[in-house]
Design an enzyme around this catalytic site. Structure first.
Site, PDB file in Angstrom:
ATOM      1  N   ARG A  69       0.829  -1.215   0.000  1.00 12.89           N
ATOM      2  CA  ARG A  69       0.000   0.000   0.000  1.00 12.89           C
ATOM      3  C   ARG A  69       0.863   1.265   0.000  1.00 12.89           C
ATOM      4  O   ARG A  69       0.511   2.279  -0.599  1.00 12.89           O
ATOM      5  CB  ARG A  69      -0.959  -0.030   1.192  1.00 12.89           C
ATOM      6  CG  ARG A  69      -2.056  -1.075   1.007  1.00 12.89           C
ATOM      7  CD  ARG A  69      -2.933  -1.202   2.216  1.00 12.89           C
ATOM      8  NE  ARG A  69      -3.644   0.047   2.476  1.00 12.89           N
ATOM      9  CZ  ARG A  69      -4.319   0.270   3.623  1.00 12.89           C
ATOM     10  NH1 ARG A  69      -4.318  -0.646   4.582  1.00 12.89           N
ATOM     11  NH2 ARG A  69      -4.971   1.380   3.814  1.00 12.89           N
ATOM     12  N   HIS A 117      -6.581   7.905  12.048  1.00 11.72           N
ATOM     13  CA  HIS A 117      -6.197   6.484  11.949  1.00 11.72           C
ATOM     14  C   HIS A 117      -4.717   6.306  11.651  1.00 11.72           C
ATOM     15  O   HIS A 117      -4.305   5.242  11.186  1.00 11.72           O
ATOM     16  CB  HIS A 117      -7.045   5.793  10.865  1.00 11.72           C
ATOM     17  CG  HIS A 117      -8.492   5.711  11.234  1.00 11.72           C
ATOM     18  ND1 HIS A 117      -9.494   5.555  10.306  1.00 11.72           N
ATOM     19  CD2 HIS A 117      -9.116   5.791  12.440  1.00 11.72           C
ATOM     20  CE1 HIS A 117     -10.666   5.530  10.929  1.00 11.72           C
ATOM     21  NE2 HIS A 117     -10.464   5.683  12.211  1.00 11.72           N
ATOM     22  N   CYS A 125       8.186   0.585  17.053  1.00 10.24           N
ATOM     23  CA  CYS A 125       8.516  -0.727  17.651  1.00 10.24           C
ATOM     24  C   CYS A 125       7.415  -1.105  18.650  1.00 10.24           C
ATOM     25  O   CYS A 125       7.047  -0.313  19.515  1.00 10.24           O
ATOM     26  CB  CYS A 125       9.855  -0.619  18.389  1.00 10.24           C
ATOM     27  SG  CYS A 125      10.185  -2.020  19.470  1.00 10.24           S
ATOM     28  N   CYS A 149      15.870  -2.544  20.623  1.00 10.56           N
ATOM     29  CA  CYS A 149      15.499  -3.660  21.521  1.00 10.56           C
ATOM     30  C   CYS A 149      15.159  -4.934  20.767  1.00 10.56           C
ATOM     31  O   CYS A 149      14.821  -5.947  21.367  1.00 10.56           O
ATOM     32  CB  CYS A 149      14.312  -3.247  22.403  1.00 10.56           C
ATOM     33  SG  CYS A 149      12.746  -3.288  21.498  1.00 10.56           S
ATOM     34  N   GLY A 186     -16.123  11.861   0.864  1.00 12.07           N
ATOM     35  CA  GLY A 186     -15.590  10.554   0.458  1.00 12.07           C
ATOM     36  C   GLY A 186     -15.485   9.546   1.568  1.00 12.07           C
ATOM     37  O   GLY A 186     -14.480   8.841   1.693  1.00 12.07           O
ATOM     38  N   ASN A 212     -20.148  13.142  -1.937  1.00 17.20           N
ATOM     39  CA  ASN A 212     -19.945  11.713  -2.149  1.00 17.20           C
ATOM     40  C   ASN A 212     -20.564  11.355  -3.500  1.00 17.20           C
ATOM     41  O   ASN A 212     -21.446  12.051  -3.987  1.00 17.20           O
ATOM     42  CB  ASN A 212     -20.621  10.919  -1.019  1.00 17.20           C
ATOM     43  CG  ASN A 212     -20.043   9.521  -0.887  1.00 17.20           C
ATOM     44  OD1 ASN A 212     -19.987   8.783  -1.864  1.00 17.20           O
ATOM     45  ND2 ASN A 212     -19.572   9.173   0.289  1.00 17.20           N
TER      46      ASN A 212
END
Ligand code: BV8
Ligand code: ZN
Length: 245
Positions: A69, A117, A125, A149, A186, A212
């Site tokens: 992606r 998001h 990590c 680590c 959208g 939309n």
């Protein structure tokens, strides 16, 4: 393109605009949406890849899906919709509240962005939480390990069942509640708690405008729904404003 007079009047007198965006705003950049006819969730269930359990069960598979992606995102660019939102900053106090992880709003020049998001360009990590950008990592064919680590490194995106970054969610929610117009662009508005934000904006008095290509779960609650491609509608709105100012 004709717009409702009530909307144009609101736009003329507004000071603060919020753009709450989803995968649809990036569709014209060539990035597949999640739930559309060619949506990526059609091919596999989100729980199989976009969840912490999926990552811990098969880190290489999930890491390589995000690498794929990232590749797509790196080969696309912001479209006229992203650019129009960035240009509106010349006329208004504009805040972008995005569910997208593709970084296209920032690349288009928007300066005030809440990323609900996460962002596919950042990684961290799982053990010591050290952040890594891709060029900090060698050989990213398979899942990389932390230099400090040895822990697994994961994309800095919010997976299903994970909490949204509190500062991003509350910052985005407040901006939407204080906005004169809250544009919802959208998004199918089915992913929570992000999808609460447009409704809290409306409850706080914002004029709720949906852009939309088809009606969504939100359409019955908006003040105005404009159907069409965001990459065509947003530049028309910018054009109208340029003629006013
Ligand atoms: C959580 C990042 C707390 C990863 C994503 C109620 C409250 C709280 C949680 C839930 C709840 N109900 C259900 C839940 C669980 C879940 C959820 O919402 N599930 C849904 C599917 C029912 N929520 C969560 O798990 C969230 N976390 O709640 O934590 C918690 C903790 C523990 C236990 C319980 C609760 C985390 C959700 C975040 C998941 N991460 N992405 C990645 O991308 O890999 S979600 C993913 O969906 C993307 O972020 C995406 O942005 C988001 C929303 O999708 P859309 O952007 O709307 O995209 P979609 O394809 O659906 O729609 C595109 C739209 O564009 C369409 O309407 C189409 O018509 C339109 N369009 C297409 N082309 C164009 C266009 N429009 C204009 N122009 C065009 N050209
Ligand atoms: Zn570490």
């Amino acid at each position: 393109m004709q717009f409702k007079q009530e909307f144009l009047d609101k736009l003329k007198n507004a000071k603060k605009l919020v753009f709450f965006t989803g995968a649809g705003i990036s569709a014209e950049s060539g990035i597949a949406t999640f739930r559309g006819k060619d949506g990526i969730w059609n091919k596999m269930k989100p729980e199989e890849l976009a969840s912490f359990d999926a990552f811990m069960k098969n880190p290489d598979l999930v890491w390589q899906w995000y690498q794929h992606r990232r590749e797509i995102v790196h080969n696309t660019k912001p479209n006229a919709g992203h650019i129009a939102i960035a240009e509106l900053e010349k006329f208004y106090d504009v805040t972008v509240v995005t569910q997208n992880i593709d970084n296209l709003h920032r690349r288009a020049g928007s300066t005030k962005i809440f990323e609900l998001h996460g962002n596919i360009e950042r990684n961290f990590c799982v053990d010591c939480k050290t952040f890594y950008y891709l060029n900090d990592l060698e050989n990213t064919e398979s899942v990389p390990h932390c230099k400090k680590c040895g822990g697994l490194i994961r994309p800095d995106v919010v997976w299903f069942g994970e909490f949204l970054p509190q500062d991003q969610f509350s910052g985005g929610e407040k901006a939407a509640e204080w906005s004169d117009l809250c544009f919802v662009v959208g998004t199918s508005a089915v992913v929570y708690p992000a999808a609460y934000i447009p409704m809290s904006a409306k409850r706080a008095g914002a004029y709720l405008v949906e852009i939309n290509i088809e009606p969504t779960e939100l359409s019955t609650n908006t003040d105005y729904s404009v159907f069409g491609k965001s990459g065509e509608i947003l530049p028309h709105i910018l054009e109208f404003i340029k003629q006013q100012k």
